[in-house]
Structure formats: structure tokens, C-alpha cells
Design a protein around this motif. Structure first.
Motif, mmCIF file in Angstrom:
data_model
loop_
_atom_site.group_PDB
_atom_site.id
_atom_site.type_symbol
_atom_site.label_atom_id
_atom_site.label_comp_id
_atom_site.label_asym_id
_atom_site.label_seq_id
_atom_site.Cartn_x
_atom_site.Cartn_y
_atom_site.Cartn_z
ATOM 1 N N PRO A 188 37.539 32.435 34.263
ATOM 2 C CA PRO A 188 38.207 33.649 33.767
ATOM 3 C C PRO A 188 37.567 34.184 32.490
ATOM 4 N N TYR A 189 36.425 33.664 32.082
ATOM 5 C CA TYR A 189 35.782 34.123 30.838
ATOM 6 C C TYR A 189 34.273 34.073 31.007
ATOM 7 N N ASP A 190 33.573 34.701 30.055
ATOM 8 C CA ASP A 190 32.116 34.582 30.013
ATOM 9 C C ASP A 190 31.735 33.420 29.119
ATOM 10 N N LEU A 191 30.603 32.821 29.413
ATOM 11 C CA LEU A 191 30.137 31.741 28.545
ATOM 12 C C LEU A 191 29.752 32.309 27.184
ATOM 13 N N THR A 192 29.916 31.502 26.152
ATOM 14 C CA THR A 192 29.468 31.926 24.826
ATOM 15 C C THR A 192 27.941 31.817 24.774
ATOM 16 N N GLY A 193 27.357 32.448 23.748
ATOM 17 C CA GLY A 193 25.906 32.362 23.573
ATOM 18 C C GLY A 193 25.450 30.920 23.482
ATOM 19 N N ALA A 194 26.209 30.119 22.745
ATOM 20 C CA ALA A 194 25.828 28.714 22.559
ATOM 21 C C ALA A 194 25.897 27.966 23.896
ATOM 22 N N GLN A 195 26.910 28.248 24.684
ATOM 23 C CA GLN A 195 27.014 27.586 25.994
ATOM 24 C C GLN A 195 25.833 27.970 26.884
ATOM 25 N N LYS A 196 25.454 29.247 26.833
ATOM 26 C CA LYS A 196 24.320 29.684 27.663
ATOM 27 C C LYS A 196 23.026 29.008 27.225
ATOM 28 N N VAL A 241 35.636 20.219 19.017
ATOM 29 C CA VAL A 241 36.728 20.203 19.996
ATOM 30 C C VAL A 241 37.050 21.631 20.398
ATOM 31 N N GLY A 242 37.140 21.857 21.682
ATOM 32 C CA GLY A 242 37.495 23.181 22.146
ATOM 33 C C GLY A 242 36.330 24.155 22.236
ATOM 34 N N SER A 243 35.115 23.677 21.971
ATOM 35 C CA SER A 243 33.969 24.586 21.999
ATOM 36 C C SER A 243 33.501 24.854 23.422
ATOM 37 N N GLY A 244 34.051 24.112 24.382
ATOM 38 C CA GLY A 244 33.732 24.393 25.780
ATOM 39 C C GLY A 244 32.601 23.540 26.345
ATOM 40 N N LYS A 245 32.653 22.243 26.052
ATOM 41 C CA LYS A 245 31.628 21.337 26.579
ATOM 42 C C LYS A 245 31.861 21.051 28.058
ATOM 43 N N THR A 246 33.150 20.954 28.412
ATOM 44 C CA THR A 246 33.457 20.494 29.765
ATOM 45 C C THR A 246 32.828 21.377 30.830
ATOM 46 N N VAL A 247 32.927 22.661 30.632
ATOM 47 C CA VAL A 247 32.438 23.575 31.660
ATOM 48 C C VAL A 247 30.920 23.426 31.827
ATOM 49 N N MET A 287 32.397 28.751 18.744
ATOM 50 C CA MET A 287 33.653 28.620 19.480
ATOM 51 C C MET A 287 33.844 29.843 20.385
ATOM 52 N N PRO A 288 34.573 29.675 21.479
ATOM 53 C CA PRO A 288 34.896 30.843 22.301
ATOM 54 C C PRO A 288 35.585 31.886 21.432
ATOM 55 N N PRO A 289 35.415 33.149 21.765
ATOM 56 C CA PRO A 289 35.934 34.213 20.900
ATOM 57 C C PRO A 289 37.458 34.206 20.805
ATOM 58 N N GLY A 290 37.949 34.742 19.708
ATOM 59 C CA GLY A 290 39.379 34.962 19.569
ATOM 60 C C GLY A 290 40.175 33.772 19.079
ATOM 61 N N ARG A 291 39.494 32.717 18.682
ATOM 62 C CA ARG A 291 40.248 31.564 18.184
ATOM 63 C C ARG A 291 40.460 31.708 16.673
ATOM 64 N N SER A 292 41.652 31.362 16.232
ATOM 65 C CA SER A 292 41.815 31.307 14.770
ATOM 66 C C SER A 292 42.166 29.870 14.408
ATOM 67 N N ILE A 343 43.280 18.998 28.144
ATOM 68 C CA ILE A 343 44.409 19.847 28.472
ATOM 69 C C ILE A 343 44.269 21.180 27.754
ATOM 70 N N ASP A 344 44.558 22.212 28.480
ATOM 71 C CA ASP A 344 44.271 23.526 27.967
ATOM 72 C C ASP A 344 45.376 24.491 28.341
ATOM 73 N N ILE A 345 46.292 24.722 27.411
ATOM 74 C CA ILE A 345 47.390 25.651 27.655
ATOM 75 C C ILE A 345 47.334 26.690 26.541
ATOM 76 N N GLY A 359 45.995 26.483 19.549
ATOM 77 C CA GLY A 359 45.113 27.482 18.957
ATOM 78 C C GLY A 359 43.963 27.808 19.887
ATOM 79 N N ARG A 360 44.218 27.689 21.179
ATOM 80 C CA ARG A 360 43.159 27.924 22.145
ATOM 81 C C ARG A 360 43.260 29.299 22.784
ATOM 82 N N GLY A 361 44.265 30.066 22.383
ATOM 83 C CA GLY A 361 44.422 31.392 22.985
ATOM 84 C C GLY A 361 44.429 32.474 21.915
HETATM 85 P P1 ADP Z 1 35.697 20.622 24.673
HETATM 86 O O1 ADP Z 1 35.526 19.707 25.830
HETATM 87 O O2 ADP Z 1 34.414 21.046 24.047
HETATM 88 O O3 ADP Z 1 36.678 20.122 23.671
HETATM 89 P P2 ADP Z 1 36.726 22.336 26.637
HETATM 90 O O4 ADP Z 1 35.554 22.271 27.496
HETATM 91 O O5 ADP Z 1 37.923 21.540 27.001
HETATM 92 O O6 ADP Z 1 36.325 21.960 25.168
HETATM 93 O O7 ADP Z 1 37.086 23.851 26.434
HETATM 94 C C1 ADP Z 1 38.163 24.253 25.642
HETATM 95 C C2 ADP Z 1 38.884 25.430 26.274
HETATM 96 O O8 ADP Z 1 38.125 26.592 26.106
HETATM 97 C C3 ADP Z 1 39.058 25.259 27.756
HETATM 98 O O9 ADP Z 1 40.319 25.711 28.064
HETATM 99 C C4 ADP Z 1 38.084 26.181 28.387
HETATM 100 O O10 ADP Z 1 38.610 26.704 29.564
HETATM 101 C C5 ADP Z 1 37.954 27.238 27.339
HETATM 102 N N1 ADP Z 1 36.646 27.827 27.311
HETATM 103 C C6 ADP Z 1 35.468 27.203 27.496
HETATM 104 N N2 ADP Z 1 34.459 28.071 27.373
HETATM 105 C C7 ADP Z 1 35.015 29.272 27.094
HETATM 106 C C8 ADP Z 1 34.489 30.564 26.849
HETATM 107 N N3 ADP Z 1 33.187 30.790 26.873
HETATM 108 N N4 ADP Z 1 35.356 31.558 26.594
HETATM 109 C C9 ADP Z 1 36.682 31.332 26.564
HETATM 110 N N5 ADP Z 1 37.244 30.142 26.795
HETATM 111 C C10 ADP Z 1 36.414 29.110 27.043
#
Ligand code: ADP
Ligand code: MG
Length: 766
Positions: free
Chosen positions: A303-311, A335-341, A518-523, A625-627, A654-656
């Protein structure tokens, strides 16, 4: 050669010559050799002392020689009695001439010891300053009975403390005491090394034992190539050992230390360079494509685009996957930077290339979570296979469906307590293992038991290790036998960033990818520490209620009580009851590790859909977990958690779009837990927290926990010695490049094998 670099001539020691003066002669001994010589062989160490030293981990002569002074007293800087600053702090070196004890005090007995001291050796600093004559003063100790034994007449010691006057004469009360000589041994050098005591062996005794050991051991051979020493401007090892224990000047001590710090880091870096050579340079890898339909579908389904760092990191990984050598990479990111994807994309690349992927978490609960996340993401991307019922001959159902055109990915979970699959209802362990061995299970999620003996894959292409804590180098070396006899690509993810020196030590054989955005919009999450009092708790409940009234959701986390899941469940359940009674109008749910997998899923689904307002949970939800709608993280008994765990948990909110809050409810604090709470309140920067964690727990604890297999550092300091580490790495890389089997450096090979121990043994087998 070595002989010329050793200086000779200094004031003679009390018993025979000082170790500094003993001219190295004979063939010399290596540190590896001395590691095999018991301390009992040292003059002045008998069986009793041997036992005592063993309790402090000192068994061999090499151990004793690496029991370095923790500080030095420079006699030339010490003031004579006549020059003591009244009402100031000072260190005085003096000889005890007389002492007597008595009991005083009207309100209960007080043991008092009065010691008369005089400036030590008349030829010493006192007279140098032309103050003339020998000066005496009194030092008083209260309730320090052992001092009477320690401070007999003739003992020379350094006394540090506040100077006061009594009838116009200086005196000290309860100063710190550092023995310099006693009837156990004397020491006359200008710089006095202070070794810490071990058991009943006093610093003075240790010092003299070290002196004896050095005399016997020297000359100590140098395993480090000359060119490396010259480039670094290092003194040779023999001199470094002599100078660190018995320096003639503080400069000598510093230079010796610099040399020996380098040695500790160089050993590790050579071992890492060898590891890298064995696991990467010498191996044939599997060429796999990150750019494939499967990965594209998966990314399109997000549901989102990858960040520059992820790409960028994705490209780095893509190149490794494709290349002819196996990938050996560390994926770091907040934490939360989006490693899992990113990691999941790598696993899918393996599947897309006809291989299998495996991902391992440090605990079963986390493996389970990861499985749920992966399954969920695949289903969002439309990549879920239809679910079959297991039946005889049903194994190929998945393949049949796939043949009908839709691309799907078959994922299985295997931990010691549970087996599951997204293509089979309730498959059972045996079936999952069979499917792994036959390649039916395309991605397997598990714990480290996945790579244990007896568990087979058909074609393991990519291995991801999540939140690595215990995945040692020797374990990595066994991966090869899990695939089609080619080294699979390996990606290791770390939970939080760690200081560079530490990652160069723990993961120095890996290439680094860093998600630094970090993905955009996080505070940043606001954190408050709250005392566990009725008022504190009511503030917490108030905060939960307020957020819920705005449509948000909250987590309440209870800590692990001992190592018992049962007790955990009790504590989390009673917490649940309490909150339910305080907030009766909210919808509250309960989550813990003993719920069935179906129940866990149901609980998570209700929370995710917003049906539940508050989720009371154990640490099962620590990772993954991501809510995004959850904005409050309450951590009860927060003092029980370590910093990295607190940081992980806080990362769940603080993930939304909405700012998150973290409330740490703490109780009965120790100084360490207070420091942890303060650090959490101060910063959300994982790197800063990691540094703090190192300072609080000490590097020993961090090494131990991660089982780096790289021995412990005695001199080098992970926070301070980054430039020495970089130098050591450069030197090690070029050495191993030119001599990958250390054939021309046998002494060094031996030393690494002996000192770094079992964990590097595999490097030298065959
Ligand atoms: P990490 O493993 O680095 O702690 P996650 O991979 O669990 O972080 O990602 C944290 C949350 O951010 C997840 O809910 C993921 O869906 C979301 N996320 C990952 N990449 C992006 C992105 N590029 N834009 C917005 N949300 C993202
Ligand atoms: Mg993660």
C-alpha cells in the motif's frame, strides 16, 4: 632484532631485577604458547593462589600477562607531606612508621586506626623539591579493621583523599589506599602500576606475580607482520607487555596500550577477513534475480512506495544475489524503517529463481509473528495459494494449482512447538519437513533450529536471519550443506543500529546495507516515565481513554516474569482484568504466547480492524506488529526491560499519521534501570540508545549476549577505539588477501586459533 628495541638500565627492583631490565634472551615464547602454561609455574604462585586466580578467569601465564593495570600512579606528580593542599584533594605516597588501634565512641563502639606515615624514600620526590627533611603526618581510619593488617610498619602506599588540619598539622581521614609495597613485595619504579586484586591476592602481590611471569616469559614473540607494525608506528609486542605493566613514563604506558589494543582488534579482524574469504571469496554462489515477476507483484501489492533508502538497499542486495559469489550482507536500520519488506523481497527472489528461502527469528514467538506478517503481505499482493487439506498424495496440490496460471508462494512455519503452512491446513511437523526437503515449501519461517542437523532443504537460495543475536560465524559456515551444495545468499538483519566499532567486531565479515531513512509521515514518539503509584496509574488510564476517544488504539505490555510462560500469562491476565474494571466501557483484548495460533490471529485481526481499543499483551508483539492506528504504548514494570527491547516495543506506535506516545510505568528502580528510563525519555535514536546500553551493561555483557565468538576485549573499548579498529581492519584485509591461509604467518594463525578459541576453529580445520 627484538633485543635492540628493549631499553636497559633502570633502578633495580626490590627482589632481583625489575622485569623491564630482564634482557630478553633465548628463542622467545609466543602468547599462544603461554596460553598453555599454567600460572602455577610462575614463581610466587602456589596451588592456593592458582585456585584463587582461576576464579577470576586467570589460568595461564598468558591470562596473567593480560591482567593489565587499571591505572598508574606517577610518583613524580605526587606531593610531599609538606606540600599538601589544606582542604583540597590530594594523593600522597608515604611509608607507614607506626600504627595503633583503639575503640572509641560514646554512641556504640567505633573501631579507630591511627597510622603515622612519612614521606617514602628520602631520595624520592619529597626531598627533590627541596622542602628538606622527612615529614610525618597522621592518617585516621574508622571502622576499617582490615587496614590494620594491611598497613603494617614499612608498608608504602598511596593515600588519596581530602586533606584537613588538626592543630596546624595536615591529616587525612578514611582516604583511598593503594598499596605500593609491603612485606609481600616492594616496588621502586617511578610509575606505579595498579593491578586489581583477585581473590585474596592483593594488588601488590599480583604486581609482583606479573613481574615474575614477565621475567620468565620474555622475550615474547611478535606475530604481527613487521610492515603492519611499521605503518602503525607500533612498538614490538615484547616491549609492549613490559611497558604496559612496568612503564618508565606515562608515554611508554600509553604507547604500549595502543599497541596491545591494536593486537586485540587485529586478531578479530584477521579472523573476520578469513571468514569472509572462506564463506565468500572461495565459494561459488547461486545467481538469483531480484528483478522478477514475483517480486514486482509483491512490491505492487504494497500500500506504499518504497523509500529512497529501501530502493538503494534493494539494489545493493540485487547485485549480491545476482553475482557469482554468495551474498554475505548485514541489513541495518532503525526500528520501523522498513527492513522486513526488503528482506521478504530477497526471499521472493530466491523463489522466483526456482530456489527456496528461509527466514529465522531469534524466538518461536517472533517466528510465529513473522510468519503471520509474511502470509498477510502475500495475500495482500494476491500471491497466496489456495489452502488444501493434507491427505495422502495431496502433497502436489499446490503445484497443480500453480500450473493453472496464478503465481503463488507456498510458505511454511516450523518451530519446535508448531508447524503451519499457508497452503495446507494443519500440516504437522513431519509434513512440513518433508515439504522443505522436497522443495514444496518455498519459503520457510522458523527459529535457528531451521539450520540444525537433520533438517534439509532441497535448494536453499536465500537465508535471512532476523534480529540476529546468536547466529554465530560457525553456524553460518554450515549453511552450505543445506542447499544444493552451493553457498546460499545470506542477509542478516539487526533490530537497531549499533555503534560502528561494535558492528565491525560482531559483523565485520559482512558487507553493510543501511536503511537510513524512515517512511514518510512519521513523527517521533513522545516518551514519559511514570511512577507506579495510584496517581501515576490513573494518569495512564486517563491517557488511554483520551486517545481512544479520538478514535486511536493502545497497547499495554506486561514484562516477562522469570522464564516461565505460565507466570507471564498470569500476570498479563491480571493486568487485563484490572484495566477492564477501570475502563469498563472500552473494548479490551488479551494476547499472550499460550493462545492458540488461531486465537492469536483472531485477536490481532480484531485489533487491526479497530474493533478492539486496547490490547493487553506480553512481548509477543515486540517485533513485526504494525497497527498504524495504535498511538499509545504503555509498558508496565518497564524497569524489567532492556533498552533494546523497550526501543523495539516503542517502535510499535507512531507508525501512522498520528503521533505516538509511550508511557513507561516503572517501579523500585535500580540506578541502571533509572538510567535506562531516562535514556528512553531523552531520545528515540536507536544508535544513541545502543551506546547507552553499552555503557550501562559494559561491553562484556553485550559480547556475551551476542555470542560473537570473538573472545572478550581486555583493553580495547568499543565506544572509543573506532580508528584503531579501522586500522586493524585495513591491515587484516590486505594480509588475508595476500596470504589467505596464513601460511607465511604461522605464529599469527596459532594465536588466533588459541585465543579466539572454538568459534574460529573451523577456519583452521582442513
Ligand atoms: P523494521 O523491521 O525495520 O523495524 P518494518 O519492516 O516492520 O520495520 O516496517 C515498519 C512498518 O513500516 C511496517 O508496517 C511497514 O509496512 C511500513 N513500511 C515499510 N516500508 C514503508 C514505506 N516505504 N512507506 C510506508 N510504510 C512503510
Ligand atoms: Mg522487523
Amino acid at each position: 632484532m627484538a633485543n635492540q628495541t628493549v631499553e636497559a638500565g633502570s633502578p633495580a627492583g626490590g627482589r632481583g631485577s625489575s622485569p623491564q631490565d630482564s634482557r630478553p634472551s633465548g628463542p622467545g615464547r609466543s602468547l599462544a604458547y603461554l596460553q598453555g602454561v599454567s600460572v602455577e609455574r610462575v614463581h610466587s604462585i602456589g596451588p592456593r593462589q592458582t585456585g584463587m586466580l582461576a576464579k577470576s578467569g586467570v589460568r595461564s601465564v598468558a591470562d596473567l600477562l593480560q591482567h593489565f593495570p587499571h591505572r598508574y600512579l606517577d610518583r613524580s606528580l605526587v606531593v610531599p607531606i609538606s606540600g599538601l593542599p589544606i582542604d583540597g584533594e590530594a594523593t600522597l605516597i608515604a611509608e607507614v612508621v607506626r600504627s595503633y588501634r583503639r575503640t572509641t565512641g560514646r554512641r556504640g563502639p567505633r573501631e579507630m586506626l591511627k597510622v603515622t606515615v612519612q614521606d617514602s624514600h628520602p631520595g624520592g620526590p619529597g626531598s627533590d623539591r627541596g622542602l628538606g627533611g622527612i615529614q610525618r603526618m597522621e592518617i585516621t581510619f574508622f571502622n576499617q579493621r582490615f587496614r590494620a593488617r594491611q598497613l603494617g610498619p614499612g608498608t608504602v602506599a598511596a593515600f588519596s583523599g581530602k586533606v584537613t588540619t588538626f592543630r596546624g598539622r595536615p591529616q587525612m581521614t578514611n582516604p583511598d589506599v593503594e598499596l605500593i609495597s609491603s612485606d609481600e613485595g616492594s616496588f621502586e619504579g617511578k610509575i606505579v602500576p595498579v593491578h586489581s586484586a583477585m581473590g585474596e591476592m592483593t594488588p601488590v602481590r599480583i604486581r609482583s606475580a606479573v613481574g615474575n611471569a614477565l621475567r620468565r616469559a620474555r622475550p615474547i614473540l611478535d606475530p604481527v607482520p613487521r610492515s603492519v607494525l611499521e605503518t602503525g608506528g607500533f612498538m614490538d609486542r615484547d616491549r609492549a607487555f613490559a611497558n604496559i605493566h612496568f612503564p618508565r613514563s606515562m608515554d611508554d604506558a600509553r604507547e604500549a596500550r595502543r599497541r596491545l589494543v591494536f593486537d586485540e582488534l587485529f586478531r578479530i579482524q584477521v579472523a573476520l577477513a578469513l571468514t569472509r574469504h572462506r564463506l565468500v571469496e572461495e565459494q561459488e554462489g547461486i545467481s538469483q534475480q531480484l528483478e522478477c515477476q514475483l517480486v514486482t507483484d509483491f512490491l505492487d501489492g504494497l500500500p506504499y512506495d518504497l523509500t529512497g533508502a529501501q530502493k538503494r538497499v534493494m539494489r545493493e542486495i540485487g547485485e549480491d544475489l545476482e553475482g557469482g559469489r554468495p551474498m554475505h550482507r548485514l541489513l541495518q536500520g532503525e526500528v520501523g524503517s522498513g527492513k522486513t519488506v526488503v528482506a521478504l523481497a530477497a526471499l521472493l527472489a530466491a523463489v522466483g529463481s526456482g530456489n527456496q528461502g528461509a527466514i529465522m527469528a531469534p524466538t518461536e514467538v517472533l517466528a510465529e509473528q513473522l510468519y503471520l506478517v509474511l502470509r498477510e503481505m502475500l495475500s495482500q499482493a494476491g500471491l497466496s495459494p489456495p489452502v488444501a487439506r493434507p491427505q495422502v498424495g495431496g502433497r502436489h496440490m499446490g503445484s497443480l494449482f500453480q500450473a493453472s496460471g496464478s503465481v503463488t508462494v507456498r510458505v511454511a512455519l516450523l518451530t519446535s512447538s508448531r508447524a503451519a503452512a499457508n497452503y495446507l491446513d494443519d500440516p504437522g511437523r513431519a509434513r512440513v519437513q518433508e515439504d522443505m526437503a522436497e522443495g514444496e515449501a518455498q519459503i520457510v519461517v522458523g527459529t535457528h533450529s531451521l539450520i540444525q542437523e537433520g533438517i534439509r532443504f532441497r535448494r536453499l537460495g536465500v537465508v535471512v536471519v532476523d534480529e540476529q543475536h546468536r547466529f554465530g560465524v560457525s553456524q553460518r559456515s554450515t549453511l552450505k550443506h543445506k542447499g544444493a551444495d552451493r553457498q546460499p545468499d545470506l542477509l542478516i538483519m539487526t533490530a537497531t543500529p549499533i555503534p560502528r566499532t561494535l558492528s565491525m567486531t560482531l559483523y565485520g565479515d559482512l558487507v553493510l546495507s543501511n536503511i537510513d531513512e524512515m517512511p514518510p509521515g512519521r513523527s517521533p514518539v513522545k516518551t514519559r516515565v511514570i511512577q507506579k503509584t495510584p496517581e501515576g496509574l490513573s494518569a495512564v488510564y486517563g491517557a488511554i481513554r483520551k486517545e481512544v476517544s479520538k478514535g486511536r488504539q493502545a497497547f499495554v505490555i506486561c514484562p516477562l516474569i522469570e522464564d516461565s510462560e505460565k507466570l507471564d500469562v498470569q500476570s498479563v491476565t491480571s493486568q487485563y482484568r484490572e484495566i477492564t474494571s477501570v475502563l469498563p466501557d472500552l473494548t479490551i483484548d488479551l494476547m499472550h504466547g499460550q493462545l492458540s495460533s488461531a486465537d492469536k490471529e483472531a485477536v490481532m485481526a480484531r485489533f487491526r480492524s479497530g474493533e478492539t481499543d486496547v490490547l493487553v499483551s506480553t512481548t509477543v508483539i515486540e517485533v513485526g506488529i504494525d497497527i498504524p492506528n495504535a498511538t499509545v504504548m504503555v509498558i508496565t514494570d518497564a524497569q524489567r526491560f532492556g533498552l533494546s527491547q523497550l526501543h523495539q516495543l516503542r517502535g510499535r506506535v507512531g507508525r501512522g499519521r498520528h503521533p505516538g506516545r509511550c508511557l513507561l510505568v516503572a517501579d523500585s528502580a535500580t540506578p541502571d534501570s533509572t538510567r535506562r528510563m531516562k535514556a528512553m525519555a531523552r531520545t528515540t535514536d536507536g544508535l544513541e540508545l545502543a551506546r547507552e546500553d553499552l555503557q550501562i551493561r559494559g561491553q562484556g555483557a553485550v559480547f556475551g549476549a551476542r555470542q560473537s565468538g570473538m573472545g572478550d576485549l581486555k583493553l580495547a573499548d568499543i565506544l572509543r577505539d573506532l580508528s584503531a579498529m579501522k586500522r586493524a581492519k585495513r591491515a587484516a584485509d590486505s594480509l588475508v588477501e595476500s596470504d589467505p591461509y596464513l601460511l607465511e604467518h604461522p605464529l599469527l594463525a596459532k594465536e588466533i586459533a588459541v585465543i579466539l578459541g572454538d568459534d574460529v576453529q573451523w577456519l583452521f580445520d582442513s
